[in-house]
Design an enzyme around this catalytic site. Structure first.
Site, short mmCIF file in Angstrom:
data_model
loop_
_atom_site.label_atom_id
_atom_site.label_comp_id
_atom_site.label_asym_id
_atom_site.label_seq_id
_atom_site.Cartn_x
_atom_site.Cartn_y
_atom_site.Cartn_z
N ARG A 176 19.73 -26.89 60.23
CA ARG A 176 18.57 -27.18 61.06
C ARG A 176 17.91 -25.91 61.62
O ARG A 176 17.49 -25.86 62.78
CB ARG A 176 18.94 -28.13 62.21
CG ARG A 176 19.43 -29.49 61.73
CD ARG A 176 18.37 -30.24 60.93
NE ARG A 176 18.90 -31.50 60.42
CZ ARG A 176 19.38 -31.66 59.17
NH1 ARG A 176 19.39 -30.65 58.31
NH2 ARG A 176 19.83 -32.83 58.78
N GLU A 225 17.90 -30.95 68.82
CA GLU A 225 17.19 -30.81 67.55
C GLU A 225 15.69 -30.95 67.78
O GLU A 225 14.88 -30.30 67.12
CB GLU A 225 17.66 -31.86 66.54
CG GLU A 225 17.03 -31.72 65.17
CD GLU A 225 17.74 -32.52 64.09
OE1 GLU A 225 17.04 -32.95 63.15
OE2 GLU A 225 18.96 -32.71 64.17
N SER A 270 16.03 -37.55 65.18
CA SER A 270 17.32 -37.18 65.77
C SER A 270 17.11 -36.27 66.98
O SER A 270 16.41 -35.26 66.88
CB SER A 270 18.20 -36.47 64.75
OG SER A 270 18.53 -37.34 63.68
#
Length: 295
Positions: free
Chosen positions: A168, A287, A217
């Site tokens: 990520r 995130e 998310s």
């Protein structure tokens, strides 16, 4: 406010960003700029010479714009940056192209390896920055090279290795505006590709609150475990602060129940982080990006 650079595109002052985000919350951009094309963007950056702070903005799918808004210039790349070109077994894709649209293009042209994009909200540019991934694949698996401008207007390219993909994220400089991504195009069977995409869509609709005002998310998965499991274990499924709650369907998704503020969402996320740490000793990392002035 400094004198604004001369441009071909469009400026809007004190522009509300709420309607551009999936959460439908947040304050205003001091200046909102949609460049006409890459030459216009380059000209703006050279003239600005880093005098005004710059924030880049994609589709608004994984971001909380804080209620106090964003100082300086918010740059959003529009339709002139969303092209898809198939050339010499490569795909050259504008950074504002939606992941879903690229997945559909690849299915129609029997290009495999892009099926997972049908389940990832947002743009190609955002996907590269986040190294977005799902269902066993991520951007690091399909990228060959990117083209970008830095905040001084210099044109730069980075190979997959130079991007430095990680979970990520990446190791790119922060002062970049992505223009294009270049992908290797591998031929596949159009019908098989469609079947994979349909399976992903079915899984998403049954396990994620895709019809809600959400940002995907909320937290990255810690090494060796799933964020949703830690949140559930801490008893926070459905937990609510103001107009924001953790989804009952998938408790790593935050939801605006209709009247949430950006503060509600960020406070909820930070409360969840605190309680999970107290319960499991694991620190959850955001995130979803949070930008702007917290009020």
């Amino acid at each position: 406010m400094s004198i604004l650079p001369i441009i071909k595109g469009e400026y809007k002052k004190d522009y509300n960003l709420k309607h551009l985000t999936w959460f439908k919350v947040g304050g205003n951009a001091e200046i909102f700029f949609k460049p006409f094309d890459s030459a216009d963007l380059k000209s703006f950056l050279i003239q600005n010479n880093k005098k005004l702070p710059i924030t880049t903005f994609g589709s608004g799918s994984n971001i909380i714009i804080r209620d106090g808004g964003i100082e300086g210039v918010v740059i959003k790349l529009g339709k002139n940056f969303n092209n898809i070109e198939f050339l010499d077994n490569h795909l050259i894709v504008g950074s504002s192209c939606l992941n879903y649209n690229l997945a559909k293009f690849c299915q129609a042209n029997a290009i495999s390896g892009f099926e997972f994009l049908v389940g990832i909200p947002g743009t190609i540019g955002g996907g590269v920055v986040m190294n977005a991934g799902a269902y066993g694949s991520a951007f690091q698996d399909i990228i060959v090279q990117i083209e970008a401008l830095d905040f001084l207007g210099n044109f730069l390219t980075f190979t997959n290795k130079e991007i430095g993909f990680k979970y990520r994220g990446n190791n790119l400089p922060k002062d970049l505006i992505l223009l294009k991504a270049i992908f290797k195009a591998n031929k596949g069977d159009s019908q098989n590709i469609l079947l994979k995409m349909n399976k992903i869509n079915t899984t998403r609709s049954s396990t994620q609150p895709i019809k809600e005002r959400t940002g995907g998310s909320t937290f990255k998965n810690p090494v060796g475990c799933k964020s949703w499991e830690l949140i559930d274990k801490a008893g926070l499924r459905g937990y609510r602060i103001g107009g924001a709650s953790m989804s009952e369907l998938h408790c790593n998704f935050m939801i605006n129940n209709g009247n949430a503020t950006a503060k509600d969402l960020e406070d909820l996320g930070n409360f969840v982080r605190q309680k999970v740490f107290e319960d499991s000793g694991v620190e959850l990392n955001w995130e979803i990006k949070r930008i702007g002035k917290y009020v």
